[in-house]
Design a protein around this motif. Sequence first.
Motif, PDB file in Angstrom:
ATOM      1  N   LYS A   1      -6.953  -1.484  19.662  1.00 34.20           N
ATOM      2  CA  LYS A   1      -5.656  -1.160  19.517  1.00 34.20           C
ATOM      3  C   LYS A   1      -4.798  -2.202  18.204  1.00 34.20           C
ATOM      4  N   CYS A   2      -5.250  -3.416  18.598  1.00 38.22           N
ATOM      5  CA  CYS A   2      -4.793  -4.478  17.594  1.00 38.22           C
ATOM      6  C   CYS A   2      -5.716  -4.449  16.303  1.00 38.22           C
ATOM      7  N   ALA A   3      -6.759  -3.646  16.011  1.00 42.03           N
ATOM      8  CA  ALA A   3      -7.551  -3.736  14.876  1.00 42.03           C
ATOM      9  C   ALA A   3      -6.750  -3.248  13.512  1.00 42.03           C
ATOM     10  N   PRO A   4      -5.862  -2.141  13.515  1.00 47.23           N
ATOM     11  CA  PRO A   4      -5.078  -1.841  12.506  1.00 47.23           C
ATOM     12  C   PRO A   4      -4.297  -3.139  11.850  1.00 47.23           C
ATOM     13  N   LYS A   5      -4.470  -3.208  10.603  1.00 40.83           N
ATOM     14  CA  LYS A   5      -3.809  -4.488   9.769  1.00 40.83           C
ATOM     15  C   LYS A   5      -2.370  -4.105   9.694  1.00 40.83           C
ATOM     16  N   GLY A   6      -1.401  -5.066  10.206  1.00 41.96           N
ATOM     17  CA  GLY A   6       0.082  -4.573  10.058  1.00 41.96           C
ATOM     18  C   GLY A   6       0.881  -4.282  10.969  1.00 41.96           C
ATOM     19  N   LEU A   7       0.023  -3.705  12.315  1.00 39.81           N
ATOM     20  CA  LEU A   7       0.767  -2.981  13.146  1.00 39.81           C
ATOM     21  C   LEU A   7       1.767  -3.810  13.773  1.00 39.81           C
ATOM     22  N   CYS A   8       1.984  -5.211  13.610  1.00 44.49           N
ATOM     23  CA  CYS A   8       3.077  -5.735  14.208  1.00 44.49           C
ATOM     24  C   CYS A   8       4.161  -6.439  12.941  1.00 44.49           C
TER      25      CYS A   8
ATOM     26  N   GLY B   1      -1.470 -10.356  11.269  1.00 42.18           N
ATOM     27  CA  GLY B   1      -1.756 -11.286  12.372  1.00 42.18           C
ATOM     28  C   GLY B   1      -2.345 -10.640  13.430  1.00 42.18           C
ATOM     29  N   ARG B   2      -3.277 -11.229  14.221  1.00 47.08           N
ATOM     30  CA  ARG B   2      -3.693 -10.785  15.374  1.00 47.08           C
ATOM     31  C   ARG B   2      -4.239 -12.018  15.977  1.00 47.08           C
ATOM     32  N   ARG B   3      -4.297 -11.978  17.594  1.00 50.87           N
ATOM     33  CA  ARG B   3      -5.093 -13.316  18.262  1.00 50.87           C
ATOM     34  C   ARG B   3      -6.290 -12.747  18.478  1.00 50.87           C
ATOM     35  N   ASP B   4      -7.205 -13.809  18.160  1.00 49.34           N
ATOM     36  CA  ASP B   4      -8.775 -13.616  18.296  1.00 49.34           C
ATOM     37  C   ASP B   4      -9.086 -14.791  19.005  1.00 49.34           C
TER      38      ASP B   4
END
Length: 437
Positions: free
Chosen positions: A285-292, A399-402
């Motif tokens: 669910k964090c894959a879509p870019k720009g979700l946050c 941005g996302r945590r990886d």
Amino acid sequence: MVAISFLFLVCFFSFHLHAVAQPRNSTIRLGSSLTPTTTGKSAWLSPSGLYGFGFYPQGNGYGVGVFLAGVPQRTVVWTANRDAPPVPRTASLVLTTDGRLILQSPPRRDVYIVTDASQKIAAASMLDTGNFVVFNSDEDIIWQSFQYPTTSILQGQHPSAGMELFSSVSETDQSTGIFRLKMQHDGNLVQYPVDTPDTAPYSYWSSITDGKGDNVSLNLDNDGHLYMLNSTGFNIKDLNTGGYDDTNRTIYLMKIDSDGIFRLYSYRLDRNGNRSVIWSSTSDKCAPKGLCGLNGYCVDVDREANCICLPGFAPVIEGNFTAGCERNFSSDSCKSDDGTIQYTIQAAESTVWEDNGYSEVTSTTREECDTACYEDCNCEAAMFNDGKCTKQRLPLRYGRRDLSNSNIALIKSCFQIQKVFYRQQHKIVRDRCSYFV
């Protein structure tokens, strides 16, 4: 006498059952109208009553579109003028006697629902396929909603090259959201954030079918088979093999949801419209870019997306993470007693972002990257990864945590906001860019 009465009752009930079983006449004649109020007719239904075209609740008013009317969970599958403000309960939808389908909402101007029909409308119909169509006087279809998808694809609908679906803002707000799904001319089906080029750096999901055919179309069959055909009718990719219930007890619907994920749903009509996800483009669910949004990054918490602002930032709109984050301090709040500005660096570790750097620094340590950003008045953030330091300007996005990635986002923040924390863990650095004040 008893026999005659019995025969009469049999005939009566036979006639009654036959009448109930008859499909309703779905032809919408010139002069027909709808209103959103409960006292009037708010939708034109398909023959089985499964789909409706008309008003549905949105915000503090109503929108106009096609929705699943035959199940308790009303799902909007197509929207007219989706970015127009909701209309009040006094609005009306009219198929005028001179062949126009318009939304009337005084004191606003009349809004055309069908804007590019090749001829005057003579009649319309809401079909059991979920397709809303209008006819000319020869009963030829001159416009249909299937040609203009918004969020969803239904059984029998075939989006071809160049067509796009756009997510909605939310389940209850059908305005255009921040994600899109495009059937590209190169044969690739790709998901992107809105307002981005159709290029690989902005993609977050792809069917990986580029170059496998021209004029490729997306197809959904009655058994849940979701696949792609080229112009010769050759199947170039199965997204979902199907093989599910293909009777009229179940319908299938493909949708790009407001969270940016492309899902295939089944609705069991014999189970009160029970909805299930039978396929999705990703489980991340964090894959879509720009979700946050800008200056926020996505963290997976128990397989759910959770948005976090960068250090020194706060949500623009509390509870609406797609609106992003903004600095919670100003230059004035960073002044020291002698009028200079004091900053420090805070880190968001194991986070990845769009690479929009303006200067790369040859650096071997994180401390050297910190210093390089400190000493550059234009530097608002830096990315440090494996000895590489790239200076950035705000805002940061995608941005996302990886946890498998060693990249560290270094953010220039106001020292005075967290002075106790910094006294304990960081040296005080006095920024020399006092001319910003």
